[in-house]
Enzyme design. Structure first.
Site, PDB file in Angstrom:
ATOM      1  N   TYR A  64     -11.899   5.699 -15.218  1.00  0.00           N
ATOM      2  CA  TYR A  64     -11.991   4.529 -14.338  1.00  0.00           C
ATOM      3  C   TYR A  64     -12.625   3.346 -15.084  1.00  0.00           C
ATOM      4  CZ  TYR A  64     -13.479   2.038 -10.026  1.00  0.00           C
ATOM      5  OH  TYR A  64     -13.692   1.119  -9.033  1.00  0.00           O
ATOM      6  N   GLY A  65     -13.693   3.608 -15.809  1.00  0.00           N
ATOM      7  CA  GLY A  65     -14.373   2.541 -16.535  1.00  0.00           C
ATOM      8  C   GLY A  65     -13.501   1.916 -17.616  1.00  0.00           C
TER       9      GLY A  65
ATOM     10  N   ASP B   6       0.846  -1.186   0.000  1.00  0.00           N
ATOM     11  CA  ASP B   6       0.000   0.000   0.000  1.00  0.00           C
ATOM     12  C   ASP B   6       0.878   1.232   0.000  1.00  0.00           C
ATOM     13  OD1 ASP B   6      -3.255   0.365   0.775  1.00  0.00           O
ATOM     14  OD2 ASP B   6      -1.987   2.148   0.943  1.00  0.00           O
TER      15      ASP B   6
ATOM     16  N   ALA C 181     -18.777  -2.249  -2.383  1.00  0.00           N
ATOM     17  CA  ALA C 181     -18.386  -2.245  -0.974  1.00  0.00           C
ATOM     18  C   ALA C 181     -18.241  -0.827  -0.467  1.00  0.00           C
ATOM     19  CB  ALA C 181     -17.070  -3.003  -0.787  1.00  0.00           C
ATOM     20  N   ALA C 182     -18.439  -0.660   0.830  1.00  0.00           N
ATOM     21  CA  ALA C 182     -18.257   0.629   1.484  1.00  0.00           C
ATOM     22  C   ALA C 182     -16.773   0.799   1.806  1.00  0.00           C
ATOM     23  CB  ALA C 182     -19.092   0.696   2.759  1.00  0.00           C
TER      24      ALA C 182
ATOM     25  N   LYS D  81     -10.971  -0.301 -15.895  1.00  0.00           N
ATOM     26  CA  LYS D  81     -11.568  -1.491 -15.295  1.00  0.00           C
ATOM     27  C   LYS D  81     -11.997  -2.519 -16.341  1.00  0.00           C
ATOM     28  CE  LYS D  81     -11.222  -0.720 -10.888  1.00  0.00           C
ATOM     29  NZ  LYS D  81     -10.220  -1.508 -10.133  1.00  0.00           N
TER      30      LYS D  81
ATOM     31  N   SER E  23     -14.951  -3.421 -12.225  1.00  0.00           N
ATOM     32  CA  SER E  23     -15.997  -2.577 -11.638  1.00  0.00           C
ATOM     33  C   SER E  23     -17.226  -2.579 -12.529  1.00  0.00           C
ATOM     34  CB  SER E  23     -15.484  -1.142 -11.490  1.00  0.00           C
ATOM     35  OG  SER E  23     -16.532  -0.242 -11.196  1.00  0.00           O
TER      36      SER E  23
ATOM     37  N   ASN F 210      -5.532  -4.996  -6.308  1.00  0.00           N
ATOM     38  CA  ASN F 210      -6.678  -4.296  -5.733  1.00  0.00           C
ATOM     39  C   ASN F 210      -6.483  -2.784  -5.658  1.00  0.00           C
ATOM     40  OD1 ASN F 210      -9.109  -4.136  -3.706  1.00  0.00           O
ATOM     41  ND2 ASN F 210      -7.389  -3.217  -2.606  1.00  0.00           N
TER      42      ASN F 210
END
Length: 305
Positions: free
Chosen positions: A166-167, A39, A198-199, A170, A153, A101
């Site tokens: 982003y799309g 990370d 997810a949150a 992904k 996504s 991820n």
């Protein structure tokens, strides 16, 4: 039912300092894997960086009795990714699992999106998955074992306002997966994609609190464990959220042969549009060549009639 275990396996999880990545890393460790917690510790837009979050997850794993070490490389940095791979091999001598991820957001309408907004998101999501997978690929081939998960996504699969960058990244990951499932098959390398809801930091401002309460990141992780286990599928897109799971696929209609030569006009295509777009029969192709074979199937059927 047999327990899913990862004893003796070494896993790398990128973006594992919080959210989904943290849950994946902890669950792998609980099930016996040695884990590299990667990370950069950047802000949601990719700026800044701190290794504190990754170190905290390592401490959590060690408190469980597991083995882990932190890596603060940016997944978009080629040298940093190679160091992560080299350090993993020096410490444990193998790499069995990669869960790609790590991600950032630069959400804007396309008119307001800058080229930098596009490049940064593509670098982290798409190239940031390519780079660690590429760096570990030959290691997995030599081992005749590898399990890889990329994170796609619903924006990539179906679209979402303000997320063209982003799309594109992904859905690009699904394209990578579709080829690597073929190339990795002979060396027992399996690759799948998870499409999570997810949150996390990336979604907390997009949904009301009562919805976010149902979307705990740990509710996605059990599905991911099934994508990296010994008898995992390959080439699958697993949608996951709130404890519910489904499979997403790209499908193609049965289609129609229109004609060739002078008979093939735009008007002739329009005349058969309803048949071309008829969804009553749809097929998921396992590789690109099957798409071409379908075209020649239509040609052959037309010749017979």
């Amino acid at each position: 039912m047999t327990d899913i275990r990862f004893d003796g396996k070494v896993a790398i999880v990128t973006g594992a300092g919080g959210g989904l990545g943290r849950c994946h890393a902890l669950e792998l460790a609980r099930r016996g894997a040695k884990v590299v917690v990667n990370d950069l510790g950047a802000a949601m837009d990719g700026s800044g960086g701190s290794s504190e979050a990754a170190n905290d997850v390592v401490k959590e794993i060690e408190a469980l009795g597991g083995e882990a070490f932190a890596n603060g490389s940016s997944v978009s940095d080629t040298a940093g990714v190679q160091k992560m791979i080299d350090d993993t091999m020096a410490k444990w001598g193998r790499i069995d699992i990669i869960i790609a991820n790590a991600g950032i957001l630069r959400d804007k309408s396309f008119s307001k999106m800058t080229l930098q907004d596009i490049e940064l998101v593509m670098d982290v999501h798409l190239m940031g998955s390519f780079k660690p997978i590429k760096a570990a690929w030959d290691i997995m081939k030599e081992q005749n074992y590898g399990r890889i998960v990329v994170t796609t996504s619903s924006t990539g699969l179906y679209g979402n306002f303000g997320q063209a960058n982003y799309g594109a990244a992904k859905l690009g990951l699904v394209g990578m997966m579709n080829t690597l499932k073929i190339e990795g098959a002979k060396n027992n390398i399996k690759i799948n994609a998870v499409c999570p809801v997810a949150a996390t930091r990336m979604t907390e401002g997009l949904m009301p609190p009562e919805v976010l309460a149902q979307l705990k990141p740990e509710y996605v992780t059990p599905g991911v464990m099934n994508l990296v286990k010994e008898d995992a599928p390959t080439g699958m897109v697993l949608s996951a959220g709130a404890g519910a799971f489904s499979m997403a696929e790209i499908v193609e209609t049965n289609g129609a042969f229109v004609g060739q030569g002078d008979a093939l006009t735009a008007e002739a295509v329009a005349a058969k549009w309803d048949q071309i777009t008829d969804k009553s029969v749809q097929t998921h192709f396992e590789m690109g060549s099957a798409h071409g074979q379908n075209i020649f199937r239509l040609l052959s059927e037309a010749a017979k009639s």
